[in-house]
Scaffold this motif. Sequence first.
Motif, mmCIF file in Angstrom:
data_model
loop_
_atom_site.group_PDB
_atom_site.id
_atom_site.type_symbol
_atom_site.label_atom_id
_atom_site.label_comp_id
_atom_site.label_asym_id
_atom_site.label_seq_id
_atom_site.Cartn_x
_atom_site.Cartn_y
_atom_site.Cartn_z
ATOM 1 N N TYR A 233 0.818 -1.213 0.000
ATOM 2 C CA TYR A 233 0.000 0.000 0.000
ATOM 3 C C TYR A 233 0.853 1.265 0.000
ATOM 4 C CZ TYR A 233 0.802 0.439 5.084
ATOM 5 O OH TYR A 233 1.377 0.575 6.329
ATOM 6 N N GLU A 234 2.174 1.083 0.117
ATOM 7 C CA GLU A 234 3.138 2.184 0.036
ATOM 8 C C GLU A 234 4.440 1.571 -0.440
ATOM 9 O OE1 GLU A 234 6.202 5.084 1.454
ATOM 10 O OE2 GLU A 234 5.944 3.011 2.118
ATOM 11 N N VAL A 235 5.349 2.386 -0.927
ATOM 12 C CA VAL A 235 6.570 1.874 -1.550
ATOM 13 C C VAL A 235 7.234 0.761 -0.726
ATOM 14 C CG1 VAL A 235 8.938 2.500 -2.163
ATOM 15 C CG2 VAL A 235 7.044 3.933 -2.929
ATOM 16 N N SER A 236 7.310 0.935 0.581
ATOM 17 C CA SER A 236 8.024 -0.033 1.415
ATOM 18 C C SER A 236 7.128 -0.789 2.392
ATOM 19 C CB SER A 236 9.130 0.682 2.217
ATOM 20 O OG SER A 236 10.042 1.330 1.365
ATOM 21 N N ASN A 237 5.806 -0.602 2.305
ATOM 22 C CA ASN A 237 4.909 -1.172 3.305
ATOM 23 C C ASN A 237 3.835 -2.058 2.682
ATOM 24 O OD1 ASN A 237 5.553 0.093 6.110
ATOM 25 N ND2 ASN A 237 5.783 1.771 4.653
ATOM 26 N N PHE A 238 3.601 -3.198 3.331
ATOM 27 C CA PHE A 238 2.671 -4.215 2.852
ATOM 28 C C PHE A 238 1.759 -4.618 4.015
ATOM 29 C CE2 PHE A 238 6.639 -4.344 0.637
ATOM 30 C CZ PHE A 238 6.374 -4.709 -0.683
ATOM 31 N N ALA A 239 0.497 -4.860 3.727
ATOM 32 C CA ALA A 239 -0.422 -5.209 4.810
ATOM 33 C C ALA A 239 -1.586 -6.049 4.320
ATOM 34 C CB ALA A 239 -0.954 -3.937 5.480
ATOM 35 N N MET A 240 -2.140 -6.841 5.248
ATOM 36 C CA MET A 240 -3.434 -7.458 5.011
ATOM 37 C C MET A 240 -4.467 -6.331 4.925
ATOM 38 S SD MET A 240 -3.377 -10.896 5.186
ATOM 39 C CE MET A 240 -2.457 -12.285 5.861
#
Length: 379
Positions: A233-240
């Motif tokens: 959801y952002e260049v370096s961030n991933f989430a359920m």
Amino acid sequence: MAGIYIHIPFCKQACSYCNFYFLTRKELVEPFVDALIEEILSYRSHPFSEQIIKTIYVGGGTPSLLNHQQLKQIFDALRDVFDIDAEEVTLEMNPDDVSVEYLNGLQDLGVNRASMGVQSFDPALLLFMHRAHDPSEAEQALEMLRTANFPSFTADLIYGNPGQSLDQLDRDIDRLLSYNPSHVSAYSLTVEEGTRLGKQVELGRIDVPDDDIVAEHFDLVEKKLLKKGIKRYEVSNFAMPGKEAIHNSNYWRHVNYLGLGPSAHSLFWADNGACRWSNKKDIKLYLSKDWDQLIDEETTLDLVDLAEERLMLGLRTVEGISPGEMKSLYGYELTEKQLEWLIGQQKEGFILLDEDHIRLSAKGLKIADYLILDLISKR
């Protein structure tokens, strides 16, 4: 609506890549906590005390070096001064600091999100990074989060390390995913001036991988996380879905935030702009409790400054930015030259345009900083 960030500037040792402000003098922890509480109390009559605080983020440094009583004093002071109705309270921690008892104590204080600094499970890479924990401690800490029924946690992972193979990275990702993280922050190793790593690269002792190798590493990270339903959801961030970091997302949306502790930054909206200030990186000054002298720099940002910053931050997210929102919040409208540039980048596959949104494609996010600066320069 606002957030509070607290910088705890203590670490057991210096990681090779880190350029954050930190100290290793544990004897200063107790006087620091006393000073931090005084800084919190100094905001009793500030407009921030009238804000509804929706997020709290305790970072560093290594906040997990503080014991339960020290953290309780800090949270008690926050609740005494601010109107706290927190959706998310995050505390950064290192694997070698935690126990189930400690994690249960954090939950009693209202912490509902842990940020675990794993970085890697590979012993050679952890040694290269000069991390204080070993692979078994990282796995034990993640298991403890599960045992303590911690509501949510994120784990940090670093890729693009010198000599790191795709197989090594693949194993790291698999081991992390076995603990079912709801959020992962995956960072490409960055060489910062003034760090141990920066000096080694400068002296030619270490060669960093080229961009193509780093891109392969990133593609592997994204592919494997996506298979588990953990989306970028952002260049370096991933989430359920629904587990995105609220505090960090609010930074990108220019929500008011107050930074406490040495080196912390703050932003507060005023008429037709905002004020930004930061605390000096000076523990001696901080312990003197001279709050007027602590402010390092104070900057007034007009709506154009804020709009361009919003472009830079928003386009690093998958959500992107809305030209309509840019106009209503900042009075900012894209020029004909910028619109032409966007259409050209859309044809190249870097930009996605639909209705009232501008987003970078997966291809564009890989060179996000370059594209964003190019867009702003077209004004």
